[in-house]
Design an enzyme around this catalytic site. Sequence first.
Site, PDB file in Angstrom:
ATOM      1  CE  LYS A  82      -3.843   1.992   2.701  1.00 36.18           C
ATOM      2  NZ  LYS A  82      -4.706   1.765   3.888  1.00 36.18           N
ATOM      3  CB  SER A 156      -7.743   3.580   2.854  1.00 31.48           C
ATOM      4  OG  SER A 156      -6.935   3.074   3.902  1.00 31.48           O
ATOM      5  CB  SER A 180      -7.962   0.921   5.958  1.00 34.38           C
ATOM      6  OG  SER A 180      -8.556   2.193   6.057  1.00 34.38           O
TER       7      SER A 180
END
Length: 607
Positions: A82, A156, A180
């Site tokens: 990420k 996210s 997330s």
Amino acid sequence: MNTSQPSTALSLTVADLSTAYRERRTTPLAVVDELLGRIASHTERGIWITLRPPEHVLEQAELLAGRDSASLPLYGIPFAIKDNIDLANVPTTVGCAAFAYTPAESAYVVRRLIDAGAIPIGKTNLDQFATGLVGTRSPYGVCRNSFDPTYISGGSSSGSAVAVALGLVSFALGSDTAGSGRVPAAFNNLIGLKPTCGRLSARGVVPACRTLDTVSVLTLTAEDAALVCRVAEGFDALDAYSRRPGQAARLAEYAHGPFRFGLPRSDQLQFFGNTDYARLFDAAVAHLERLGGQRVVIDFAPFLETAQLLYQGPWVAERYVVIEQLLRSDPQAVLPVTRQIIEGGAKPSAADAFRAQYRLQELRRSTEQVWQQIDVLLTPTAGTHYRIAEVEADPVHLNSQLGLYTNFMNLLDLAAVAVPAGFTSAGLPFGVTLAGPAWSDYGLLRLAARLQRLGPARLGALPIPLGSAPAFDWAPMTDGVPVAVCGAHLQGLPLNHQLLERGAVLIERTVTAPNYRLYALPGGPPDRPGLVRVEAQGAAIDIEVWSLPTAAFGSFVAGIPAPLAIGKLTLADGREVSGFLCEAHATSGAQDITGFGGWRAYQDSRR
């Protein structure tokens, strides 16, 4: 020319890919070459922000060709990161070009994974500044669901989830402050591990809420999540929020039942009109009962009130601290919905923060009583699943609904695992979450592995069925002492049981620095070698490194007979670990077997 090609049906689970390497059915170079082609065919999903140059990825894969595939726990395993987690010499953007920087070093967890043989492919898309559960809040494009591109991916950690689900990598790192990692896992048919806060170092991770953040792990199976966590974890003295386990890491009793699982009262469950999700949650409850669980209905109210504190309380101020300077100097660099949320963090006062802390402590005390009644908590991971157009029309309200079952976890210091739990009538995945007290991570994963295999399970969005459970040792490594063994304690040899009985886990097979000689000592059974450090004419000797629980280390050492002892061994890469050494006087008259390179080779020569 690379002639060893992976099968198009080759499973990318860590277990399956590792087996393929050991059986020489493919190579890391062939796998990476194939995956780069797959990535090029999925440009419409908004998965990546920065891919590593192909030549760098291929070079790293080629370097592994000279290593034994069994020598590293993540040998040749491709993974994604990420883009709020640092990878050396690759930009970290956090979804905002004006904030971007290029780190010289990788994050602590990334470095551990690479050292274990894993190959990073690139940096994935995310909701800007990790603020969102939808995957639509990125200037690098909306990240689209792996099953239906009209639906949200979840966020996210959006790109990380979709990359794993579409078979572009074996696993991915995300982060999880409010859901997330878990929400995108549920929406893409993945396991999403939200570890106990502090279990994985956050050094090299751009914070969202620094006191609550944790790196998360997205995988195809629960076993893979356990292995990745096991490699990545460890106390990091340079991370102020890294923690040593406050209690013995739990291998929960409910791994094989009976166990008690908590359910919110029916009036406290919300599915926002999604009847498929309500039906599938009932099926998950039945599956847990089939596994030996006993349902216990609990009052979910204190959990729900805790969830509201995260964004309606002063914790949003932590997000403001991260980008305060950017908001002052260039507010237009931040997306409007993200800016609206984070600017709210400038408003709470110190008094507000203390009042919220007091209330949180009261809620923690209230929820502690629940764990006297149950072993594990079961909830939906999300109450429903929205189309991209729906979220874009109502971005804040719908996003907040997605956090109903996730926002309270880190505030209450819980571990959690999102688990695939079936498919809707439209073919979209549904997921549930198993949660438990801090340090219950591996017990939750063990139960998740059983639950995942009760449904019509497949690997992510791929047309590959989830296979039967592989042999897997669920013991964690965090509370362990690395111990190098070179003889009868090697895996499968006569004294290996002394390690297994104490809960030891094999970390790696490797070699010492070239400063040792190996001798076959007289006596036995069992036959034993003596490893002696020398100043000259030494050699590298094959060894295994095991993680031995700290509590068992003393009893293990106490049982070692002279002339053997535990000292410090230097490995080929310069690391020092505890391991077997022999007093030099005992080698007088012993057979020098250094030329065999290790005890196994010597034993094989005698057969």
